[in-house]
Motif scaffolding. Structure first.
Motif, mmCIF file in Angstrom:
data_model
loop_
_atom_site.group_PDB
_atom_site.id
_atom_site.type_symbol
_atom_site.label_atom_id
_atom_site.label_comp_id
_atom_site.label_asym_id
_atom_site.label_seq_id
_atom_site.Cartn_x
_atom_site.Cartn_y
_atom_site.Cartn_z
ATOM 1 N N GLU A 113 0.889 -1.189 -0.146
ATOM 2 C CA GLU A 113 -0.073 -0.122 -0.251
ATOM 3 C C GLU A 113 0.641 1.008 -0.142
ATOM 4 O OE1 GLU A 113 -2.293 2.352 -0.087
ATOM 5 O OE2 GLU A 113 -3.269 0.724 -0.326
ATOM 6 N N PRO A 114 0.855 2.373 -1.227
ATOM 7 C CA PRO A 114 1.769 3.305 -1.184
ATOM 8 C C PRO A 114 1.282 4.533 -0.268
ATOM 9 C CG PRO A 114 0.854 2.975 -3.268
ATOM 10 C CD PRO A 114 0.151 1.910 -2.499
ATOM 11 N N GLU A 115 0.355 4.748 0.390
ATOM 12 C CA GLU A 115 -0.193 5.049 1.816
ATOM 13 C C GLU A 115 0.670 5.097 3.083
ATOM 14 O OE1 GLU A 115 -3.381 6.864 4.247
ATOM 15 O OE2 GLU A 115 -4.131 5.603 2.511
ATOM 16 N N ARG A 116 1.023 3.211 3.040
ATOM 17 C CA ARG A 116 2.102 3.048 4.611
ATOM 18 C C ARG A 116 2.882 3.637 4.421
ATOM 19 N NH1 ARG A 116 0.549 -2.939 6.392
ATOM 20 N NH2 ARG A 116 1.884 -2.035 8.015
ATOM 21 N N ILE A 117 3.461 3.180 3.571
ATOM 22 C CA ILE A 117 5.184 4.320 2.792
ATOM 23 C C ILE A 117 5.284 5.010 2.790
ATOM 24 C CG2 ILE A 117 7.152 3.555 1.551
ATOM 25 C CD1 ILE A 117 6.141 1.177 0.051
ATOM 26 N N GLY A 118 4.179 5.997 2.410
ATOM 27 C CA GLY A 118 4.228 7.702 2.859
ATOM 28 C C GLY A 118 4.050 8.170 3.856
ATOM 29 N N ILE A 119 3.154 7.379 4.543
ATOM 30 C CA ILE A 119 3.419 7.617 6.010
ATOM 31 C C ILE A 119 4.453 7.788 7.246
ATOM 32 C CG2 ILE A 119 2.093 7.563 8.718
ATOM 33 C CD1 ILE A 119 -0.507 6.627 6.801
ATOM 34 N N VAL A 120 5.829 6.401 6.396
ATOM 35 C CA VAL A 120 6.771 6.508 6.737
ATOM 36 C C VAL A 120 7.427 7.673 6.511
ATOM 37 C CG1 VAL A 120 8.994 5.066 7.264
ATOM 38 C CG2 VAL A 120 6.386 4.403 7.411
ATOM 39 N N LEU A 121 7.628 8.066 5.903
ATOM 40 C CA LEU A 121 8.236 9.161 4.682
ATOM 41 C C LEU A 121 7.615 10.586 5.518
ATOM 42 C CD1 LEU A 121 10.305 9.964 3.201
ATOM 43 C CD2 LEU A 121 7.958 10.207 1.056
ATOM 44 N N PHE A 122 6.391 10.600 5.261
ATOM 45 C CA PHE A 122 6.090 11.987 6.060
ATOM 46 C C PHE A 122 6.404 11.720 7.362
ATOM 47 C CE2 PHE A 122 2.583 14.194 8.669
ATOM 48 C CZ PHE A 122 3.062 15.511 7.694
ATOM 49 N N ALA A 123 6.096 11.278 8.378
ATOM 50 C CA ALA A 123 6.458 10.791 9.480
ATOM 51 C C ALA A 123 8.045 10.684 10.228
ATOM 52 C CB ALA A 123 5.813 9.816 10.327
ATOM 53 N N THR A 124 9.004 10.709 8.834
ATOM 54 C CA THR A 124 10.299 11.579 9.259
ATOM 55 C C THR A 124 10.328 12.766 8.719
ATOM 56 O OG1 THR A 124 10.714 9.046 8.245
ATOM 57 C CG2 THR A 124 13.118 10.931 7.957
ATOM 58 N N LEU A 125 10.022 13.257 7.786
ATOM 59 C CA LEU A 125 9.777 14.561 7.030
ATOM 60 C C LEU A 125 9.871 14.892 8.664
ATOM 61 C CD1 LEU A 125 8.844 14.574 3.654
ATOM 62 C CD2 LEU A 125 11.313 14.637 4.565
ATOM 63 N N GLN A 126 8.441 15.165 8.605
ATOM 64 C CA GLN A 126 8.358 15.903 10.200
ATOM 65 C C GLN A 126 8.848 16.253 11.545
ATOM 66 O OE1 GLN A 126 5.686 17.940 8.879
ATOM 67 N NE2 GLN A 126 5.413 18.930 10.592
ATOM 68 N N GLY A 127 9.402 14.869 11.192
ATOM 69 C CA GLY A 127 10.568 14.570 12.847
ATOM 70 C C GLY A 127 11.507 14.992 12.712
ATOM 71 N N ILE A 128 12.016 15.676 11.505
ATOM 72 C CA ILE A 128 13.271 16.207 11.377
ATOM 73 C C ILE A 128 12.578 17.104 11.535
ATOM 74 C CG2 ILE A 128 14.863 17.194 9.268
ATOM 75 C CD1 ILE A 128 14.851 14.231 9.045
#
Length: 205
Positions: free
Chosen positions: A157-172
């Motif tokens: 599911e692209p959304e799940r991978i995208g959430i991980v990417l977004f969480a990384t960006l937002q965390g930084i």
């Protein structure tokens, strides 16, 4: 205040060349410098040099102004994400690096605006803001799909991978905005995050 001064204040022009844009620009500055709680239509009218009633032609109340700021913020974020080389001819790692860098820079340069964008998006009745958010998040989703099609990312599911990417960006962005890490470390952190994301999300051998 004398009667003459009061009369002069009320005689400030009602019209402005592009009042809506001028008010949003002034509001964005005020948001960055003083925070959302200190924004008022009357103060913005004074700043751009129009009568105190003029802004209500575009923003009936303060909430309408904040919603417009949030909507405009998502449009600016979308433009920022599309400014780097993110065309289909770019190799996937370069696209990921460009988008991740653009997002974190926007998020750290517009911290108060980003917070307003996300809080406003979840307010009841914020359909226009939700619609405005579709473009930048759609771009990120398309990026994940492209990586899967090229074999650079695992299927799923692209959304799940995208959430991980977004969480990384937002965390930084959050630890930078919170002065937990020095701003000059931002680009290096993003580079490390790109490498770890591409390595961790690639297909299993």
């Amino acid at each position: 205040m004398s009667d003459v001064t009061a009369d002069a204040a009320e005689e400030r022009p009602y019209h402005h060349g592009n009042l809506r844009a001028a008010l949003l620009d002034a509001a964005a500055r005020g948001l960055r410098e003083r925070g959302a709680d200190q924004l008022s239509l009357r103060d913005l009218a004074r700043e751009v040099g129009v009568s105190h009633a003029a802004p209500r032609r575009h923003f009936p109340d303060r909430q309408a102004l904040l919603d417009a700021l949030a909507e405009d913020g998502f449009a600016r974020l979308d433009a920022a994400l599309r400014t780097p080389p993110t065309g289909p001819d770019e190799d996937f790692p370069s696209r990921v690096r460009a988008v991740m860098t653009a997002y974190t820079r926007f998020a750290t340069e517009n911290a108060a605006l980003l917070e307003l964008m996300y809080t406003s998006k979840h307010r009841p009745g914020a359909e226009r803001i939700v619609k405005a958010a579709e473009a930048p998040f759609g771009l990120m989703n398309d990026l994940i799909i492209q990586g899967q099609e090229q074999g650079a990312l695992q299927a799923g599911e692209p959304e799940r991978i995208g959430i991980v990417l977004f969480a990384t960006l937002q965390g930084i962005a959050s630890i930078t905005n919170g002065n937990i890490v020095r701003p000059e470390l931002l680009d290096g952190l993003v580079e490390t995050a790109v490498e770890q994301f591409l390595r961790g999300a690639r297909p299993l051998a």
